[in-house]
Design an enzyme around this catalytic site. Structure first.
Site, PDB file in Angstrom:
ATOM      1  CG  ASP A 187      -9.419  -6.419  -0.316  1.00  0.00           C
ATOM      2  OD1 ASP A 187      -9.039  -5.388  -1.108  1.00  0.00           O
ATOM      3  OD2 ASP A 187     -10.582  -7.072  -0.591  1.00  0.00           O
ATOM      4  CG  HIS A 188      -3.966  -1.712  -1.065  1.00  0.00           C
ATOM      5  ND1 HIS A 188      -4.073  -0.875  -0.130  1.00  0.00           N
ATOM      6  CD2 HIS A 188      -2.754  -1.807  -1.515  1.00  0.00           C
ATOM      7  CE1 HIS A 188      -2.856  -0.393   0.122  1.00  0.00           C
ATOM      8  NE2 HIS A 188      -1.830  -0.936  -0.808  1.00  0.00           N
TER       9      HIS A 188
END
Length: 484
Positions: free
Chosen positions: A454-455
């Site tokens: 998850d950026h």
């Protein structure tokens, strides 16, 4: 005089709101004991045998096999009390006086329920899903309904469009075209919304579901019969010149087979779709030389009397060590509070293929276990999942997932993050490949590792550092001794 008690589908926990009837374990007229399983249902998490809290004679069943029932919907009614044998199960139920007297002879437990519902999970030999959902159930003889408070019907409180007159329509009876205002045989809010959008009068729809329940397909058929077309539907094209004679194609064959997205398959679809919608994920991958890791595993398993350690357990131990160094990947995003929540414990999920489909059992507190402990717990959960005995609690609460898709013979993949987690590590197959080892070309056992993250919780530097940490320990597992 016997008292007829209704038993509704209980809350199965873990936020589950509905279940599909797989197999009835009792017939109308059967004598049941307190906490005896009466029906097998399938939830989005597991197979569940539901026990009845009452003892007595089964007087009615609600919902045929394959039907979806919401939590709180009636499952069956039971005649309890000393006089259950005299009262009988009701007209058409087919219960003999001898069977009813058996209920009275069952002792005090047959008179009153236990007051709680104990849920047991799984069956010894699960029935294939497609065979289960297509097995019809026809009640023997006349209708098996038993009078109970409010006529034994499930009522919808939603207003209906059109219609006149008073009264209510029960789920137990099909709507035949007469207008009945106020109540209709429909439970699903989605069905009511579709009917409202397409201008369908629910009081004039005949339900094809269990006990006359109006389903979405019933509403869509009624809308099609009335000539309704969705706003997004393309305008019909101009008729083309008629071609030469052709063999007619049955509509069902042209349309193809339809498989409902229910139960486990529906839960997987919902979760993966939500992951794609909500999580801005990114991926990175690296090849690693796993030759020394395989040699270390062989050495462990050659110890006399030692429990065998699986390769997945060694990779899990490497992951827990890496998460201690990069805790951002053992987290989740609280979108309402706009915060990243770093989680104190590692509950490691791992993908397991079962006859029901892909599930993700969770090893609780994996960060406190060694390779042997991880191997034992992974083996236990895998066996329970494949036999259908795994509980919903053992399939939820993961904080990081390890996916070994190499068992399917593939080298790499870009995994979808298991929402609401922040990352997933994928492991491909380990195969001999040419590799430069100590400055010389050699044949080594190489594996591809891929990380989806998850950026929002971290940038590429953190993700790359985590992946490099895992790869280095795969190539030199002895380095883990520094952290043990």
């Amino acid at each position: 005089m016997a008292v007829v008690k209704e038993f509704a589908l209980p809350d199965l926990g873990e936020g589950l709101t509905e279940a599909q009837v797989v197999r009835w374990l009792v017939e109308v007229g059967d004598v049941v004991a307190v906490d005896q399983p009466v029906v097998e249902v399938e939830t989005a998490k597991a197979m569940v045998e539901v026990p009845c809290p009452y003892g007595g004679v089964v007087t009615a069943r609600f919902g045929e096999e394959g039907a979806e029932l919401p939590v709180g919907a009636p499952l069956l009614t039971v005649a309890v009390g000393d006089a259950a044998g005299e009262a009988g199960p009701g007209p058409g139920a087919g219960a003999s006086s001898g069977a009813a007297s058996g209920a009275a002879a069952a002792g005090p437990s047959a008179e009153e329920g236990s007051g709680n519902v104990l849920v047991g999970y799984g069956t010894g030999a699960p029935v294939p899903r497609r065979a289960r959902i297509r097995r019809p159930w026809a009640p023997p003889g006349p209708p098996q309904a038993v009078p109970r408070p409010d006529d034994g019907a499930v009522w919808s409180d939603a207003p209906v469009t059109g219609g006149a007159g008073g009264g209510r329509q029960a789920v137990g009876g099909a709507v035949t075209g007469g207008a009945v205002a106020g109540k209709v045989a429909v439970i699903s809010p989605l069905v009511r919304r579709i009917a409202r959008e397409r201008g369908v009068d629910l009081t004039r729809v005949r339900g094809s579901g269990p006990e006359g329940l109006i389903l979405r397909a019933d509403v869509e058929r009624a809308a099609a019969a009335a000539g309704f077309a969705p706003a997004s539907a393309p305008a019909p094209a101009s008729p083309a010149p008629a071609p030469g004679p052709a063999s007619p194609v049955p509509a069902s064959a042209a349309e193809g087979e339809r498989i409902p997205l229910r139960g486990l398959r529906g839960a997987v679809a919902e979760k993966l779709g939500r992951s794609r919608r909500e999580i801005p994920d990114a991926s990175c991958w690296v090849d690693a030389d796993a030759t020394e890791l395989l040699a270390a595993r062989r050495a462990m398993n050659e110890l006399p009397g030692a429990a065998k350690v699986s390769l997945l357990a060694l990779l899990a131990r490497i992951c827990t060590a890496a998460l201690a160094e990069f805790p951002e990947l053992n987290s989740r995003v609280d979108t309402e509070a706009q915060e990243i929540v770093l989680l104190p414990a590692v509950h490691l999920g791992f993908a397991a293929q079962t006859p029901r489909g892909l599930v993700v059992p969770v090893v609780r507190d994996a960060h406190t276990m060694g390779a042997a402990g991880l191997s034992a717990e992974i083996g236990r959960l895998t066996e329970a999942a494949r036999e259908g005995r795994i509980t919903p609690a053992e399939l939820t609460g993961g904080t990081f997932t390890l996916n070994n898709y190499g068992v399917f013979g593939v080298d790499g993949s870009t995994p979808i993050i298991n929402h609401p987690e922040a990352a997933m590590l994928g492991v491909g197959r380990i195969v001999p490949k040419p590799w430069v080892h100590q400055g010389e070309l050699a044949v080594r056992h190489v594996v591809q590792l891929s990380l989806a993250f998850d950026h929002r919780v971290c940038d590429g530097g953190t993700a790359g550092g985590f992946l490099r940490y895992v790869a280095d320990r795969v190539e030199r597992p002895a380095v883990l001794l520094r952290t043990l």
